[in-house]
Enzyme design. Structure first.
Site, PDB file in Angstrom:
ATOM      1  N   GLY A  57       0.804  -1.214   0.000  1.00  0.00           N
ATOM      2  CA  GLY A  57       0.000   0.000   0.000  1.00  0.00           C
ATOM      3  C   GLY A  57       0.837   1.265   0.000  1.00  0.00           C
ATOM      4  O   GLY A  57       0.644   2.153   0.825  1.00  0.00           O
ATOM      5  N   HIS A  58       1.810   1.319  -0.908  1.00  0.00           N
ATOM      6  CA  HIS A  58       2.629   2.529  -1.047  1.00  0.00           C
ATOM      7  C   HIS A  58       3.362   2.504  -2.385  1.00  0.00           C
ATOM      8  O   HIS A  58       3.369   1.477  -3.082  1.00  0.00           O
ATOM      9  CB  HIS A  58       3.626   2.667   0.106  1.00  0.00           C
ATOM     10  CG  HIS A  58       4.518   1.480   0.310  1.00  0.00           C
ATOM     11  ND1 HIS A  58       5.478   1.113  -0.584  1.00  0.00           N
ATOM     12  CD2 HIS A  58       4.579   0.565   1.305  1.00  0.00           C
ATOM     13  CE1 HIS A  58       6.101   0.045  -0.142  1.00  0.00           C
ATOM     14  NE2 HIS A  58       5.564  -0.334   1.007  1.00  0.00           N
ATOM     15  N   ALA A  59       3.972   3.642  -2.727  1.00  0.00           N
ATOM     16  CA  ALA A  59       4.835   3.733  -3.923  1.00  0.00           C
ATOM     17  C   ALA A  59       6.156   4.348  -3.479  1.00  0.00           C
ATOM     18  O   ALA A  59       6.242   4.949  -2.403  1.00  0.00           O
ATOM     19  CB  ALA A  59       4.176   4.614  -4.979  1.00  0.00           C
TER      20      ALA A  59
END
Ligand code: TYD
Length: 136
Positions: free
Chosen positions: A50-52
């Site tokens: 749940g991130h970049a």
């Protein structure tokens, strides 16, 4: 090597005593390996990620068990199912990534192109989407 998300097959030395695969720096993955970490003891069915990353590139291998990696570049979403230790998924920078459906006792090995830096993370999807839209 092209820098799109892709499954990369690793060398596989078949042996009756047990198979062996390996990764050499800058040869089997399209970046210089700077860091490695692994995700383990994940309860079955759990999700992470749940991130970049703004700069970091990754290569993920399911050393044991299986899980899905969902990649989103702001335009399309693709799901990659990893369940073998002789291939992995290359993830370029600026892809929103989630890892889900971990099987019980799965082990995810991650190779990274940069040192850990919290400042490199984008942890809010709206911020990610906004950043991507303003780059294009
Ligand atoms: P994080 O990458 O946020 O994992 P997830 O998105 O699956 O929750 O990492 C979890 C925590 O571990 C976070 O507090 C940062 C820390 N961490 C490090 O200190 N060094 C590392 O190399 C990594 C990958 C994480």
């Amino acid at each position: 090597m092209n820098k799109d998300p892709q499954i990369i097959n690793l060398p596989k030395i078949l042996d009756k005593r047990g198979n062996l695969s390996f990764i050499e720096n800058e040869k089997h993955v399209p970046f210089a390996i700077r860091r490695t970490y692994w995700i383990y003891d994940v309860p079955g069915g759990e999700a992470r990620g749940g991130h970049a990353y703004q700069e970091n590139e990754e290569f993920i291998v399911a050393l044991s068990g299986s899980f899905d990696v969902i990649l989103d570049n702001g335009k399309e979403k693709k799901t990659f199912f990893l369940n073998r230790s002789y291939y992995g998924l290359y993830i370029p920078k600026m892809y929103w990534r989630e890892i889900s459906n971990f099987s019980t006792n799965s082990l995810a090995l991650v190779l990274s192109s940069t040192d850990f830096a919290e400042s490199d993370y984008i942890r809010n999807y709206d911020n990610f989407f906004f950043t991507i839209k303003n780059r294009v």
